[in-house]
Design a protein around this motif. Structure first.
Motif, PDB file in Angstrom:
ATOM      1  N   THR A   6     -17.922 -55.275  32.955  1.00 43.88           N
ATOM      2  CA  THR A   6     -17.424 -56.455  33.656  1.00 43.88           C
ATOM      3  C   THR A   6     -16.740 -57.384  32.659  1.00 43.88           C
ATOM      4  O   THR A   6     -17.069 -57.389  31.474  1.00 43.88           O
ATOM      5  CB  THR A   6     -18.555 -57.206  34.378  1.00 43.88           C
ATOM      6  N   ASP A   8     -15.381 -61.507  32.600  1.00 41.27           N
ATOM      7  CA  ASP A   8     -15.223 -62.791  33.269  1.00 41.27           C
ATOM      8  C   ASP A   8     -13.755 -63.182  33.244  1.00 41.27           C
ATOM      9  O   ASP A   8     -13.049 -62.949  32.263  1.00 41.27           O
ATOM     10  CB  ASP A   8     -16.057 -63.872  32.569  1.00 41.27           C
ATOM     11  N   SER A   9     -13.293 -63.780  34.347  1.00 46.98           N
ATOM     12  CA  SER A   9     -11.904 -64.201  34.447  1.00 46.98           C
ATOM     13  C   SER A   9     -11.829 -65.458  35.304  1.00 46.98           C
ATOM     14  O   SER A   9     -12.807 -65.797  35.978  1.00 46.98           O
ATOM     15  CB  SER A   9     -11.058 -63.089  35.080  1.00 46.98           C
ATOM     16  N   GLU A  13     -15.680 -62.432  38.285  1.00 42.84           N
ATOM     17  CA  GLU A  13     -16.055 -61.273  37.485  1.00 42.84           C
ATOM     18  C   GLU A  13     -15.258 -60.036  37.914  1.00 42.84           C
ATOM     19  O   GLU A  13     -15.342 -59.595  39.057  1.00 42.84           O
ATOM     20  CB  GLU A  13     -17.551 -60.996  37.644  1.00 42.84           C
TER      21      GLU A  13
END
Length: 168
Positions: A6, A8-9, A13
């Motif tokens: 994964t 984070d953005s 996620e």
């Protein structure tokens, strides 16, 4: 073995899946990149082994893209996904430059499916397993309106805004 990680953005996620040793270098080739809320995104982890470091280079490129420092991805995709028609559509989508958009009709023309083929192009784009890195968010309606996006229209609008591709 199929693995996932994964990232984070600003969109939430992201889930990246891939095949270990799918490349000559013995790395992990990307099979899919899912956004939160995308159909099937929750299942992207099922039956796969968590491998946090498997996509570190891709994660770095994604972070650079989201911070506005990267305009073109250099990512190895796993071969074999999609029909011949889908792959032609996806290649046409990959040719849309950062900060630009193209209509579904224009993509249909590029792949030799003008007219009634626009719907088939829309279906192929909707099956793109590599959101963000294969920029289907850059495909819009002929009237300039934002149309469907597997990651949701708010995400499509955000991505186009990041790239400066939204009309004022």
């Amino acid at each position: 073995m199929t693995v996932y990680a994964t990232v984070d953005s600003p969109l939430g996620e992201l889930v990246l899946t891939g095949e270990e040793s799918a490349t000559a270098a013995g790395g992990t080739a990307l099979v899919s990149l899912s956004l939160p809320g995308q159909k099937g995104a929750a299942e992207a982890r099922n039956g796969r082994r968590l491998a946090p470091g498997a996509f570190e280079e891709i994660a770095e490129q994604l972070r650079a893209y989201f911070s506005g420092e990267l305009t073109c991805f250099s990512i190895e995709f796993a071969p074999g996904a999609g029909t011949d028609f889908q792959q032609r559509v996806w290649r046409a989508v990959e040719e849309i430059p950062y900060g630009r958009t193209a209509s579904y009709g224009r993509i249909a023309e590029r792949v030799g499916a003008a007219g009634a083929g626009v719907r088939a192009v829309g279906t192929a784009i909707g099956r793109n397993p590599l959101l963000v890195v294969r920029p289907c968010h850059r495909v819009i309606g002929a009237d300039g309106a934002l149309r469907g996006y597997a990651g949701g229209l708010p995400s499509k609008e955000w991505l186009l805004g990041l790239e400066g591709a939204l009309a004022p």
